[in-house]
Design an enzyme around this catalytic site. Structure first.
Site, PDB file in Angstrom:
ATOM      1  N   ARG A 175       0.640  -8.204  -9.705  1.00 45.40           N
ATOM      2  CA  ARG A 175       0.896  -9.273  -8.723  1.00 45.40           C
ATOM      3  C   ARG A 175      -0.409  -9.921  -8.261  1.00 45.40           C
ATOM      4  O   ARG A 175      -0.598 -11.126  -8.351  1.00 45.40           O
ATOM      5  CB  ARG A 175       1.652  -8.692  -7.509  1.00 45.40           C
ATOM      6  CG  ARG A 175       3.103  -8.352  -7.776  1.00 45.40           C
ATOM      7  CD  ARG A 175       3.715  -7.672  -6.560  1.00 45.40           C
ATOM      8  NE  ARG A 175       3.150  -6.357  -6.375  1.00 45.40           N
ATOM      9  CZ  ARG A 175       3.819  -5.205  -6.496  1.00 45.40           C
ATOM     10  NH1 ARG A 175       5.104  -5.225  -6.765  1.00 45.40           N
ATOM     11  NH2 ARG A 175       3.227  -4.048  -6.327  1.00 45.40           N
ATOM     12  N   ILE A 176      -1.342  -9.091  -7.729  1.00 40.18           N
ATOM     13  CA  ILE A 176      -2.556  -9.661  -7.136  1.00 40.18           C
ATOM     14  C   ILE A 176      -3.511 -10.173  -8.225  1.00 40.18           C
ATOM     15  O   ILE A 176      -4.051 -11.279  -8.113  1.00 40.18           O
ATOM     16  CB  ILE A 176      -3.258  -8.616  -6.236  1.00 40.18           C
ATOM     17  CG1 ILE A 176      -2.322  -8.215  -5.092  1.00 40.18           C
ATOM     18  CG2 ILE A 176      -4.578  -9.154  -5.688  1.00 40.18           C
ATOM     19  CD1 ILE A 176      -2.764  -6.986  -4.297  1.00 40.18           C
ATOM     20  N   CYS A 271     -11.377  -5.558  -5.037  1.00 41.64           N
ATOM     21  CA  CYS A 271     -10.447  -5.579  -3.885  1.00 41.64           C
ATOM     22  C   CYS A 271      -9.286  -4.640  -4.179  1.00 41.64           C
ATOM     23  O   CYS A 271      -8.181  -4.833  -3.675  1.00 41.64           O
ATOM     24  CB  CYS A 271      -9.894  -6.985  -3.656  1.00 41.64           C
ATOM     25  SG  CYS A 271     -11.094  -8.118  -2.963  1.00 41.64           S
ATOM     26  N   SER A 272      -9.508  -3.632  -5.019  1.00 41.09           N
ATOM     27  CA  SER A 272      -8.403  -2.703  -5.327  1.00 41.09           C
ATOM     28  C   SER A 272      -8.569  -1.429  -4.504  1.00 41.09           C
ATOM     29  O   SER A 272      -8.158  -1.377  -3.348  1.00 41.09           O
ATOM     30  CB  SER A 272      -8.328  -2.426  -6.830  1.00 41.09           C
ATOM     31  OG  SER A 272      -9.508  -1.839  -7.329  1.00 41.09           O
ATOM     32  N   ARG A 273      -9.232  -0.431  -5.057  1.00 40.51           N
ATOM     33  CA  ARG A 273      -9.575   0.782  -4.312  1.00 40.51           C
ATOM     34  C   ARG A 273     -10.998   1.182  -4.719  1.00 40.51           C
ATOM     35  O   ARG A 273     -11.374   1.043  -5.892  1.00 40.51           O
ATOM     36  CB  ARG A 273      -8.608   1.927  -4.641  1.00 40.51           C
ATOM     37  CG  ARG A 273      -7.247   1.797  -4.001  1.00 40.51           C
ATOM     38  CD  ARG A 273      -7.285   2.024  -2.488  1.00 40.51           C
ATOM     39  NE  ARG A 273      -5.967   1.951  -1.871  1.00 40.51           N
ATOM     40  CZ  ARG A 273      -5.437   0.846  -1.327  1.00 40.51           C
ATOM     41  NH1 ARG A 273      -6.106  -0.287  -1.313  1.00 40.51           N
ATOM     42  NH2 ARG A 273      -4.236   0.891  -0.776  1.00 40.51           N
ATOM     43  N   ASP A 297     -14.748  -5.116  -1.269  1.00 43.23           N
ATOM     44  CA  ASP A 297     -13.896  -5.003  -0.076  1.00 43.23           C
ATOM     45  C   ASP A 297     -13.558  -3.535   0.170  1.00 43.23           C
ATOM     46  O   ASP A 297     -13.118  -3.168   1.265  1.00 43.23           O
ATOM     47  CB  ASP A 297     -12.598  -5.795  -0.330  1.00 43.23           C
ATOM     48  CG  ASP A 297     -11.626  -5.748   0.839  1.00 43.23           C
ATOM     49  OD1 ASP A 297     -12.053  -6.062   1.971  1.00 43.23           O
ATOM     50  OD2 ASP A 297     -10.449  -5.392   0.639  1.00 43.23           O
ATOM     51  N   GLU A 302     -14.673   5.473   1.683  1.00 42.04           N
ATOM     52  CA  GLU A 302     -14.410   4.671   2.872  1.00 42.04           C
ATOM     53  C   GLU A 302     -14.224   5.555   4.106  1.00 42.04           C
ATOM     54  O   GLU A 302     -13.549   6.578   3.991  1.00 42.04           O
ATOM     55  CB  GLU A 302     -13.130   3.863   2.633  1.00 42.04           C
ATOM     56  CG  GLU A 302     -13.356   2.383   2.813  1.00 42.04           C
ATOM     57  CD  GLU A 302     -12.234   1.567   2.225  1.00 42.04           C
ATOM     58  OE1 GLU A 302     -11.308   1.288   2.987  1.00 42.04           O
ATOM     59  OE2 GLU A 302     -12.294   1.234   1.038  1.00 42.04           O
ATOM     60  N   HIS A 320     -12.695  -3.761   3.951  1.00 38.48           N
ATOM     61  CA  HIS A 320     -11.299  -3.628   3.531  1.00 38.48           C
ATOM     62  C   HIS A 320     -10.387  -4.613   4.289  1.00 38.48           C
ATOM     63  O   HIS A 320      -9.418  -4.201   4.940  1.00 38.48           O
ATOM     64  CB  HIS A 320     -10.823  -2.183   3.735  1.00 38.48           C
ATOM     65  CG  HIS A 320      -9.661  -1.805   2.840  1.00 38.48           C
ATOM     66  ND1 HIS A 320      -9.483  -0.548   2.330  1.00 38.48           N
ATOM     67  CD2 HIS A 320      -8.597  -2.528   2.376  1.00 38.48           C
ATOM     68  CE1 HIS A 320      -8.374  -0.506   1.600  1.00 38.48           C
ATOM     69  NE2 HIS A 320      -7.816  -1.704   1.607  1.00 38.48           N
ATOM     70  N   ILE A 321     -10.744  -5.896   4.156  1.00 38.43           N
ATOM     71  CA  ILE A 321      -9.997  -6.930   4.897  1.00 38.43           C
ATOM     72  C   ILE A 321      -9.191  -7.836   3.972  1.00 38.43           C
ATOM     73  O   ILE A 321      -8.718  -8.896   4.395  1.00 38.43           O
ATOM     74  CB  ILE A 321     -10.946  -7.810   5.753  1.00 38.43           C
ATOM     75  CG1 ILE A 321     -12.072  -8.407   4.888  1.00 38.43           C
ATOM     76  CG2 ILE A 321     -11.507  -7.029   6.933  1.00 38.43           C
ATOM     77  CD1 ILE A 321     -12.851  -9.527   5.560  1.00 38.43           C
ATOM     78  N   ALA A 322      -9.038  -7.441   2.711  1.00 39.43           N
ATOM     79  CA  ALA A 322      -8.429  -8.376   1.753  1.00 39.43           C
ATOM     80  C   ALA A 322      -7.030  -8.840   2.172  1.00 39.43           C
ATOM     81  O   ALA A 322      -6.652  -9.979   1.919  1.00 39.43           O
ATOM     82  CB  ALA A 322      -8.402  -7.771   0.361  1.00 39.43           C
TER      83      ALA A 322
END
Ligand SMILES: NC(=O)C1=CN([C@@H]2O[C@H](COP(=O)(O)OP(=O)(O)OC[C@H]3O[C@@H](n4cnc5c(N)ncnc54)[C@H](O)[C@@H]3O)[C@@H](O)[C@H]2O)C=CC1
Ligand SMILES: O=C(O)C(=O)CO
Length: 386
Positions: A175-176, A271-273, A297, A302, A320-322
């Site tokens: 999706r992303i 922007c995944s993990r 991100d 983390e 982590h603001i995606a």
């Protein structure tokens, strides 16, 4: 024994007790739960990451369902506590659920919800922003201005990379990843190369149609290619964005050896993990290759960064603001609440978790279904015919 945690209570006489481990944006999610006879308890503890002990204290002796966060460790201990308290549902307020041991949830018959779709565009937009910011050195230039160092236009000042006509690489075109690819192809006229375990047919069709449109207008058409290996993407692309899920197959997908085959001036976005990249290897690579840039991100440990990362000018780092747009975060809260509510009320599971719009329409009541339960099959839950 864990200390008691502070909570805010809504609809104290509600029949079902639903706990949210964090205050979440908006009020629609609270109202939807209250309208269906739920007592809603929200943890207001001033502690960003709750421990397993904190959450056990929140669950208490009677709890029908919990809405939790991706920072929490949902495994055997919490699912057995939830099950003992009569709980049947847990939902992450996130699409990724690598913090959840789904096998343990299956063992206790707990349904696991996530929040796909509502964050696709918002997350892809941040990945696109990081791509452009890294390619055009926007953060470095901003710091330079604020430091009072600008004393006039210069031919060599903050020269970066042009995106038009270059190749964007996407690893994980779900999706992303697909939404990001479309933004970069359509917005910057980049060619696409992608790697995924599955064919991204809709994405391929989109790029083909866009190429035809460009050609018909006398412009250079864009191209696409599905790579046979991840290495092919890393070797050929100028900007690479990572969008797979995190599991055993994607842990340290980008490591020292794979960084070495990337172009010296490439841009890498994650922007995944965090653990999808070996962050220690990345720090070393950034030091050795000052023209290589990253936009991150997410981080391996983390909320911490690996030593050295914060000092590097060729790294842009955000916390982590995606998915952090107002509409998306309110929608995530709604989907998470409806996942839990659906299981409590015995509703079936929505047939297509990629089409969650009916749950997000504020002007109509949501369908009587759980929007997205990832272990629905394992638990034998019925699927909605709506
Ligand atoms: N930074 C943030 O705030 C956010 C991060 N995410 C992360 O993004 C991930 C993806 O989200 P969606 O696009 O909605 O999920 P999705 O399930 O639609 O896409 C994931 C894609 O990764 C592919 N994939 C799985 N294993 C792979 C492998 N070994 N190599 C290559 N591709 C592989 C899958 O086939 C799938 O197409 C989430 O699981 C989450 O971890 C999601 C939202 C926000
Ligand atoms: O949804 C997710 O997986 C996130 O990381 C936060 O939106």
């Amino acid at each position: 024994m864990a200390k008691p945690v502070s909570i805010e209570v809504w609809n104290p006489h509600g029949k079902y007790r639903v706990v949210s481990t964090k205050p979440m944006p908006g009020t629609r999610w609270i109202n939807l739960l209250m309208e269906q006879d739920c007592r809603v308890e929200i943890c207001t503890q001033k502690k960003t990451i709750l421990s397993v002990e904190d959450i056990i204290a929140l669950i208490g002796d009677k709890c029908d369902g919990v809405i939790g966060q991706l920072t929490e460790d949902w495994g055997e201990t919490l699912f057995s506590a939830l099950s003992r308290a009569g709980g049947k549902a847990f939902s992450n307020m996130a699409v990724g659920y690598n913090n959840v041991d789904v096998n343990a949830a299956n063992k206790y018959g707990v349904a696991i919800g996530n929040t796909p779709g509502v964050l696709t565009e918002t997350t892809a937009e941040l990945a696109a922003s990081l791509s452009v910011s890294a390619a055009r050195r926007i953060v470095e230039a901003d710091e330079f201005m604020r430091a009072g160092l600008y004393d006039g236009w210069l031919p060599n000042l903050f020269v970066g990379n042009l995106l038009k006509g270059q190749t964007v690489g996407v690893i994980g075109a779900g999706r992303i990843g697909s939404a990001y690819a479309r933004m970069m192809v359509e917005g910057f006229k980049m060619n696409l190369i992608y790697y995924d375990l599955y064919q991204a047919t809709r994405l391929e069709k989109f790029v083909t149609a866009y190429a035809e449109f460009l050609k018909a207008n006398g412009e250079q058409p864009v191209t696409w290619k599905r790579a046979a290996s991840m290495e092919e993407v890393l070797r050929e692309a100028d900007v690479i964005s990572l969008h797979p899920i995190l599991d055993k197959t994607t842990y340290h997908l980008v490591n020292k050896e794979r960084l070495a085959i990337m172009k010296k001036e490439a841009v890498l976005v994650n922007c995944s993990r965090g653990p999808v990249i070996d962050e220690v290897a990345l720090v070393e690579h950034l030091k050795q290759n000052p023209m290589f840039r990253v936009g991150l991100d997410v981080f391996e440990d983390e909320p911490y960064m690996k030593p050295g990362l914060a000092d590097l000018k060729n790294a842009i780092v955000v916390p982590h603001i995606a998915s952090a747009s107002k509409w998306t975060r309110e929608g995530m809260a709604t989907l998470a609440a409806l996942n839990v509510l659906g299981k409590i009320k015995g509703y079936p599971i929505w047939s297509d978790p990629n089409q969650v719009e009916p749950f997000l329409n504020e002007n109509a009541p949501p369908p009587a279904a759980s929007p997205s339960i990832v272990n629905a099959k394992a638990l034998g839950l019925p699927v909605s015919r709506l």
